[in-house]
Design an enzyme around this catalytic site. Structure first.
Site, PDB file in Angstrom:
ATOM      1  N   TYR A   1      -9.720  -1.015   2.829  1.00 46.02           N
ATOM      2  CA  TYR A   1      -9.312  -0.789   4.218  1.00 46.02           C
ATOM      3  C   TYR A   1      -9.054   0.697   4.471  1.00 46.02           C
ATOM      4  O   TYR A   1      -8.750   1.463   3.550  1.00 46.02           O
ATOM      5  CB  TYR A   1      -8.027  -1.559   4.531  1.00 46.02           C
ATOM      6  CG  TYR A   1      -8.255  -2.861   5.261  1.00 46.02           C
ATOM      7  CD1 TYR A   1      -8.408  -2.891   6.639  1.00 46.02           C
ATOM      8  CD2 TYR A   1      -8.312  -4.061   4.574  1.00 46.02           C
ATOM      9  CE1 TYR A   1      -8.597  -4.080   7.316  1.00 46.02           C
ATOM     10  CE2 TYR A   1      -8.507  -5.268   5.242  1.00 46.02           C
ATOM     11  CZ  TYR A   1      -8.649  -5.270   6.617  1.00 46.02           C
ATOM     12  OH  TYR A   1      -8.848  -6.455   7.283  1.00 46.02           O
TER      13      TYR A   1
ATOM     14  N   ASP B   1      25.985   5.991  12.458  1.00 47.73           N
ATOM     15  CA  ASP B   1      24.671   6.615  12.346  1.00 47.73           C
ATOM     16  C   ASP B   1      23.730   5.516  11.847  1.00 47.73           C
ATOM     17  O   ASP B   1      23.756   5.148  10.675  1.00 47.73           O
ATOM     18  CB  ASP B   1      24.733   7.775  11.349  1.00 47.73           C
ATOM     19  CG  ASP B   1      23.426   8.555  11.286  1.00 47.73           C
ATOM     20  OD1 ASP B   1      22.453   8.150  11.943  1.00 47.73           O
ATOM     21  OD2 ASP B   1      23.378   9.559  10.549  1.00 47.73           O
TER      22      ASP B   1
ATOM     23  N   ASP C   1       0.802  -1.227   0.000  1.00 49.86           N
ATOM     24  CA  ASP C   1       0.000   0.000   0.000  1.00 49.86           C
ATOM     25  C   ASP C   1       0.833   1.274   0.000  1.00 49.86           C
ATOM     26  O   ASP C   1       0.351   2.324  -0.421  1.00 49.86           O
ATOM     27  CB  ASP C   1      -0.939   0.004   1.203  1.00 49.86           C
ATOM     28  CG  ASP C   1      -2.092  -0.983   1.045  1.00 49.86           C
ATOM     29  OD1 ASP C   1      -2.283  -1.464  -0.084  1.00 49.86           O
ATOM     30  OD2 ASP C   1      -2.784  -1.268   2.029  1.00 49.86           O
TER      31      ASP C   1
ATOM     32  N   GLY D   1       4.239   1.586  -1.418  1.00 51.34           N
ATOM     33  CA  GLY D   1       4.973   1.735  -2.672  1.00 51.34           C
ATOM     34  C   GLY D   1       4.148   1.554  -3.919  1.00 51.34           C
ATOM     35  O   GLY D   1       4.483   2.094  -4.973  1.00 51.34           O
TER      36      GLY D   1
END
Length: 633
Positions: A385, A585, A307, A309
């Protein structure tokens, strides 16, 4: 798919007047900027005739330059799709200079599908004589009362689907009420190539499954006596402030934007402590999700929607109404997204921000402090949905994500007396297939700075012996995860497994590293088999936790273009290098799963179902950070 630094500081100052007048580098594009960027792109001699914008959004500057507070040009990132030639392009338009900074064709990539694809597919199937005949075979005479829905087709190495833009079209009968999803015409599926305008394959089965004519409207015939009024008032106005796009509430500082693909994104989340804002997370978002259905039959095996991409949760965001979709004390904020034409579209009230009572914050004897929560909320309807996403800020420094699921389940027609092991009967001749919802969240953590490490915490029982004479002893084992491969981890209920992100440069008053804990909530394992196409395409399902070193280019767990992808993109590809992550990081990727075995109470509309996770401070503070809350009345 990320940016290339362009333009000079001088041209930026000339265009903006002064550095102080420039918007924050992470501020979303305004409607005017979207129009300007679209004009720049369309004005390029490389712009294909009749190409459309699949994406047009802010080109986020590299993290290091944002944190360094470098003056940066405003740039837009666009994905173009040309239907006639089946070409996809990535473009960066420099709004500051009016130039094209980057233009590249992405061979084989299929952007997200939208309304234009559905319209084309509808025309193709209605022109095929098999469509009308199949509907008649299922007892549907008036084809004008049939509505088509286009599903993403995925990839299954099927003949004819190797080239072109492909969808699968299924019909619903609109003559039995407004709730179309309750009236599927089961067994009819057209496999459509939008590039060639050909129907690749046509399925016409399940003719014994009647089209349900049962009432499935979302309004009850008789209403109960409603609850009495519940008034939420804030006489002094909202408890949060927004200054230059930064939200400030009870020591929390953060920014947000509605991204067309990811939905609401949080930026530069920090907590004020000792007179300074300490960083916690640079960027947090829903990176990808997939909804695999467990029905392996010919009309359902392909229903594995990505949903984020394949559709986009930001462009399908829903307006929120004060007192209905959010409490009466909420503040709602519009968002701007780009249409396929490049024109801006305003979504009124797309994002809601509000405070709500959080119960008791802490208590001992008659010494009690009441809690409060700040909610940043949005809703999206990518299909049948509806998904709600709440970022919840707590007074004790905890940041929580709550996902809410509601809307209408995808349903199938079932013959009288038939037993379907893949679905649960929710109404006469209507079954709802078993399915799962998987969400992968990208959490770019900066706990007291960018130099972090990830430690896995497992609680284990002590063996019987002299050191555990009564058998009740247990300890917590701390295992540093030093490489990407080591950091592909599953949850373990037996050891109450959690993951701690620690600073490698900052310590607390006890001399321990400051940290934030990823506290899982409900979760699941995928039932799709390893090696299945959905598992290949959604490789992020292979682990609940992934950790990578930060990279501007790595944004989406399932890859930049999951639509019709053949798998292997995103996290599996990046982590194959097995890069070091200790003292780096780091970005956490958390996969959360929900297994939905439908029940009649979920029909015709599903009550809210919640799941989520928390990021909790562990040693980040010297003591309970909510100790300074003033006493209530």
């Amino acid at each position: 798919m990320r940016s290339l630094l362009a333009s000079s500081f001088v041209s930026f100052l000339i265009a903006c007047g002064s550095a102080a007048a420039a918007p924050h580098p992470l501020s979303p594009l305004t409607a005017a900027e979207i129009r300007t960027a679209a004009r720049i792109v369309r004005g390029s001699p490389r712009f294909p005739a009749n190409a459309q914008f699949s994406v047009l959004t802010l080109d986020e500057p590299p993290k290091g330059q944002v944190l360094a507070k470098t003056a940066l040009p405003r740039r837009a990132f666009a994905v173009l799709y040309e239907y006639a030639g089946n070409h996809t392009y990535e473009v960066i338009a420099n709004i500051t200079t009016g130039a094209i900074d980057f233009w590249k064709e992405i061979p084989g990539a299929q952007p997200a599908i939208g309304g234009d694809d559905s319209d084309i597919a509808d025309q193709i199937v209605r022109a095929d004589p098999r469509w009308a005949q199949a509907l008649r075979d299922h007892g549907v005479r008036d084809i004008n009362r049939v509505v088509t829905m286009s599903w993403t087709a995925g990839y299954f190495a099927l003949p004819g689907a190797e080239q072109g833009r492909v969808v699968r079209v299924v019909p619903y009968y609109a003559g039995a009420g407004q709730n179309l999803y309750a009236h599927p015409v089961e067994g009819i599926v057209a496999h459509v190539n939008l590039t060639t305008h050909k129907v690749l394959d046509f399925l016409n089965t399940d003719r014994n499954a009647p089209v349900s004519r049962e009432n499935a409207e979302l309004l009850a015939r008789v209403f109960r006596a409603g609850p009495g009024p519940l008034n939420i008032t804030q006489p002094n106005g909202p408890g949060f402030q927004i200054e230059d796009g930064e939200v400030r509430w009870q020591k929390w500082h953060f920014r947000y934007a509605l991204h067309p693909r990811e939905g609401v994104v949080l930026y530069q989340v920090g907590y004020e402590d000792g007179g300074k804002v300490r960083p916690v997370m640079y960027r947090g978002s829903l990176s990808e999700m997939v909804v695999p259905y467990g029905d392996p039959t010919a009309g359902w095996f392909f229903r594995n929607s990505f949903d984020v991409g394949e559709l986009g949760l930001g462009v399908t965001a829903s307006p929120q109404r004060v007192g209905v979709d959010c409490p009466s004390n909420c503040s709602v904020f519009d968002a701007v997204v780009a249409e396929s034409s490049g024109e801006p579209r305003v979504i009124p009230g797309a994002v809601a921000i509000y405070e709500r009572d959080g119960g008791i914050e802490w208590k001992h004897a008659d010494n009690t402090r009441r809690s409060r929560e700040l909610i940043v909320s949005y809703w999206s309807q990518p299909g049948n949905y509806e998904y709600g996403f709440d970022w919840v800020f707590h007074l004790d420094g905890t940041l929580e994500m709550r996902v809410q699921l509601t809307g209408i389940m995808a349903a199938k027609g079932v013959a009288d007396g038939a037993h379907d092991p893949y679905s649960h009967l929710v109404a006469p001749n209507v079954g709802a297939p078993h399915h799962q919802h998987f969400f992968n969240f990208r959490l770019d953590m900066d706990v007291d700075g960018a130099a972090n490490r990830v430690v896995e915490l497992n609680t284990v029982a002590m063996p019987a012996g002299p050191q555990n004479p009564y058998g009740g002893g247990f300890t917590m084992q701390e295992t540093p995860l030093r490489t990407e491969r080591e950091a592909q981890r599953q949850l373990n209920l037996a050891s109450s497994r959690k993951w701690l992100v620690e600073s490698t440069t900052a310590t607390n008053a006890l001399g321990h590293s400051t940290g934030y804990l990823l506290m899982p909530g409900e979760n699941a394992l995928p039932f799709a088999l390893p090696g299945s196409w959905v598992r290949k395409r959604a490789g992020f399902l292979d682990a609940h936790l992934w950790v990578t070193p930060y990279s501007d280019a790595e944004q989406y767990a399932g890859g930049d273009y999951p639509n019709q992808s053949r798998g292997g993109d995103g996290l599996p590809k990046w982590t194959s290098a097995n890069r070091p992550i200790d003292g780096r990081d780091v970005v956490l990727w958390y996969t959360m799963g929900i297994t939905h075995n439908p029940r009649p109470e979920d029909w015709p509309v599903m009550p809210i179902y919640e799941a989520g996770f928390k990021l909790m401070p562990v040693g980040f503070f010297a003591s309970n950070p909510a100790l300074d809350l003033p006493p209530g009345r």
